[in-house]
Design an enzyme around this catalytic site. Structure first.
Site, PDB file in Angstrom:
ATOM      1  N   GLN A   1      79.377  87.416  16.660  1.00  0.00           N
ATOM      2  CA  GLN A   1      78.144  87.820  15.967  1.00  0.00           C
ATOM      3  C   GLN A   1      78.188  89.304  15.611  1.00  0.00           C
ATOM      4  O   GLN A   1      77.852  89.703  14.494  1.00  0.00           O
ATOM      5  CB  GLN A   1      76.936  87.532  16.866  1.00  0.00           C
ATOM      6  CG  GLN A   1      75.656  88.201  16.403  1.00  0.00           C
ATOM      7  CD  GLN A   1      74.445  87.787  17.214  1.00  0.00           C
ATOM      8  OE1 GLN A   1      73.912  86.707  17.009  1.00  0.00           O
ATOM      9  NE2 GLN A   1      73.999  88.632  18.132  1.00  0.00           N
TER      10      GLN A   1
ATOM     11  N   LEU B   1      64.004  88.207  27.925  1.00  0.00           N
ATOM     12  CA  LEU B   1      64.747  89.447  28.157  1.00  0.00           C
ATOM     13  C   LEU B   1      65.277  89.534  29.589  1.00  0.00           C
ATOM     14  O   LEU B   1      64.627  89.104  30.539  1.00  0.00           O
ATOM     15  CB  LEU B   1      63.836  90.653  27.865  1.00  0.00           C
ATOM     16  CG  LEU B   1      63.271  90.718  26.445  1.00  0.00           C
ATOM     17  CD1 LEU B   1      62.413  91.973  26.287  1.00  0.00           C
ATOM     18  CD2 LEU B   1      64.384  90.700  25.399  1.00  0.00           C
TER      19      LEU B   1
ATOM     20  N   LYS C   1      78.434  90.657  24.179  1.00  0.00           N
ATOM     21  CA  LYS C   1      78.480  89.291  24.708  1.00  0.00           C
ATOM     22  C   LYS C   1      78.668  88.295  23.550  1.00  0.00           C
ATOM     23  O   LYS C   1      79.469  87.375  23.642  1.00  0.00           O
ATOM     24  CB  LYS C   1      77.187  89.037  25.477  1.00  0.00           C
ATOM     25  CG  LYS C   1      76.833  87.616  25.699  1.00  0.00           C
ATOM     26  CD  LYS C   1      77.481  87.094  26.931  1.00  0.00           C
ATOM     27  CE  LYS C   1      77.177  85.638  27.187  1.00  0.00           C
ATOM     28  NZ  LYS C   1      76.297  84.985  26.298  1.00  0.00           N
ATOM     29  N   ASP C   2      77.893  88.496  22.467  1.00  0.00           N
ATOM     30  CA  ASP C   2      78.068  87.668  21.264  1.00  0.00           C
ATOM     31  C   ASP C   2      79.033  88.418  20.349  1.00  0.00           C
ATOM     32  O   ASP C   2      78.633  89.021  19.351  1.00  0.00           O
ATOM     33  CB  ASP C   2      76.710  87.453  20.588  1.00  0.00           C
ATOM     34  CG  ASP C   2      75.799  86.592  21.445  1.00  0.00           C
ATOM     35  OD1 ASP C   2      76.123  85.419  21.651  1.00  0.00           O
ATOM     36  OD2 ASP C   2      74.794  87.120  21.948  1.00  0.00           O
TER      37      ASP C   2
ATOM     38  N   HIS D   1      69.543  93.015  27.904  1.00  0.00           N
ATOM     39  CA  HIS D   1      68.744  93.523  26.775  1.00  0.00           C
ATOM     40  C   HIS D   1      68.278  94.954  27.064  1.00  0.00           C
ATOM     41  O   HIS D   1      68.259  95.803  26.173  1.00  0.00           O
ATOM     42  CB  HIS D   1      67.512  92.645  26.548  1.00  0.00           C
ATOM     43  CG  HIS D   1      67.822  91.247  26.125  1.00  0.00           C
ATOM     44  ND1 HIS D   1      67.629  90.156  26.945  1.00  0.00           N
ATOM     45  CD2 HIS D   1      68.320  90.748  24.963  1.00  0.00           C
ATOM     46  CE1 HIS D   1      67.973  89.056  26.305  1.00  0.00           C
ATOM     47  NE2 HIS D   1      68.406  89.382  25.106  1.00  0.00           N
TER      48      HIS D   1
ATOM     49  N   MET E   1      65.971  87.620  20.879  1.00  0.00           N
ATOM     50  CA  MET E   1      65.176  86.394  20.767  1.00  0.00           C
ATOM     51  C   MET E   1      64.284  86.264  22.008  1.00  0.00           C
ATOM     52  O   MET E   1      63.835  85.161  22.354  1.00  0.00           O
ATOM     53  CB  MET E   1      66.087  85.177  20.622  1.00  0.00           C
ATOM     54  CG  MET E   1      66.929  85.263  19.332  1.00  0.00           C
ATOM     55  SD  MET E   1      67.483  83.690  18.710  1.00  0.00           S
ATOM     56  CE  MET E   1      68.475  83.116  20.081  1.00  0.00           C
TER      57      MET E   1
HETATM   58  O1  PAF Z   1      71.778  87.750  19.627  1.00  0.00           O
HETATM   59  C1  PAF Z   1      70.618  87.333  19.404  1.00  0.00           C
HETATM   60  O2  PAF Z   1      69.752  87.315  20.287  1.00  0.00           O
HETATM   61  C2  PAF Z   1      70.264  86.809  18.018  1.00  0.00           C
HETATM   62  O3  PAF Z   1      71.326  86.129  17.442  1.00  0.00           O
HETATM   63  C3  PAF Z   1      69.741  87.915  17.075  1.00  0.00           C
HETATM   64  C4  PAF Z   1      70.797  88.969  16.785  1.00  0.00           C
HETATM   65  C5  PAF Z   1      68.506  88.569  17.682  1.00  0.00           C
HETATM   66  C6  PAF Z   1      69.329  87.287  15.727  1.00  0.00           C
HETATM   67  O4  PAF Z   1      68.347  86.311  15.896  1.00  0.00           O
END
Ligand code: PAF
Length: 281
Positions: free
Chosen positions: A156, A34, A152-153, A38, A31
């Site tokens: 997700q 950065l 980290k996520d 990233h 998103m």
């Molecule tokens: O982890 C992120 O930055 C967001 O959830 C992603 C995977 C880019 C989806 O928008």
């Protein structure tokens, strides 16, 4: 120089050219805002033998609830592009919201399994449906051989792995270890929200994670050790949303470490900033 693509059609045409040259392509969805974390995903993508790396930058509105920070989320596109160029990223996919969700768009994805683990989903009930929706679209748009996501996520990542498997999405999904500041704070675009005082206190989260993992490895009882960890974090000025030991793949609750590979996951608020972190046990 990093090429910028604004439409799915441009991204696809370019990907077809690379594939025609026999090159493997990696996608790193982001998103923006950065940071070194990233850039470590870009490095990990190269390690998957991908000659070409595409980084997508899209602040996805559908994964934010009305009361969350969609409007305030840091947007630093020019600085992001410089960072991507500095590590030799070939292409940046930066679609507009209309390109991703044109008028008439109405398809939703309802993730199950790890998306309903009772961790982030308890506090952000719509979040993983939005993530699943945009990640599916990004994977379809890029048609990449592999895609890299940060650990980290962690929930997700589990949701995306499950979804990619269930829906026969051919892109390999790779999880990349968390990058940390010198004091242990996990790198996150949201760390910029912390005041100087909060930033100092934020390191407690990773210290407690580390200590707790050690105590559990030494035979501590899961529920008691996690409750003690929550208390320590609360004493450090955080409002704790959860501190739990879960099965590393399914995210199911664990009563003992004998029940499978385990992961500690925490979410806690410091002032207005919500931080999440996790570590292997
Ligand atoms: O982890 C992120 O930055 C967001 O959830 C992603 C995977 C880019 C989806 O928008």
């Amino acid at each position: 120089m990093t090429q910028i693509f604004r439409t799915v059609a441009e991204l696809r045409a370019n990907g077809a050219r690379w594939r025609g040259q026999g090159e493997r392509i990696a996608l790193v969805p982001t998103m923006g805002a950065l940071h070194a974390g990233h850039l470590s995903l870009v490095q990990a993508a190269r390690e998957q033998r991908c000659a070409r790396v595409v980084v997508s930058i899209f602040v996805n509105p559908t994964q934010f609830a009305a009361n969350e920070d969609f409007g305030a989320y840091p947007r630093t596109f020019d600085a992001d592009l410089e960072k991507l160029a500095s590590v030799g990223v070939d292409a940046c996919f930066a679609p507009t919201p209309d390109e991703m969700y044109p008028s008439g768009f109405c398809t939703k994805i309802i993730p199950g399994g790890p998306a309903l683990a009772g961790l982030e989903d308890r506090f952000r009930p719509e979040h993983f449906a939005g993530v699943a929706q945009v990640v599916t679209k990004l994977l379809n748009a890029a048609q990449a051989d592999c895609a890299c996501f940060g650990e980290k996520d962690y929930q997700q990542l589990a949701v995306i792995r499950q979804m990619a498997g269930d829906l026969d999405i051919p892109t390999e999904i790779h999880g990349v270890p968390i990058l940390r500041e010198a004091d242990g704070l996990a790198l996150s675009s949201r760390n910029v929200y912390l005041s100087a005082d909060e930033r100092k206190r934020a390191a407690l989260l990773s210290q407690v994670l580390r200590d707790t993992a050690e105590r559990l490895r030494a035979g501590g009882e899961v529920a008691a050790v996690c409750a003690e960890a929550s208390r320590r974090i609360a004493e450090g000025g955080f409002a704790v949303d959860y501190f739990e030991a879960r099965h590393a793949a399914t995210l199911a609750p664990l009563a003992t470490l004998a029940e499978g590979p385990a992961r500690l996951l925490v979410a806690a608020r410091l002032g207005k900033t919500r931080l999440i972190d996790n570590c292997a046990i």
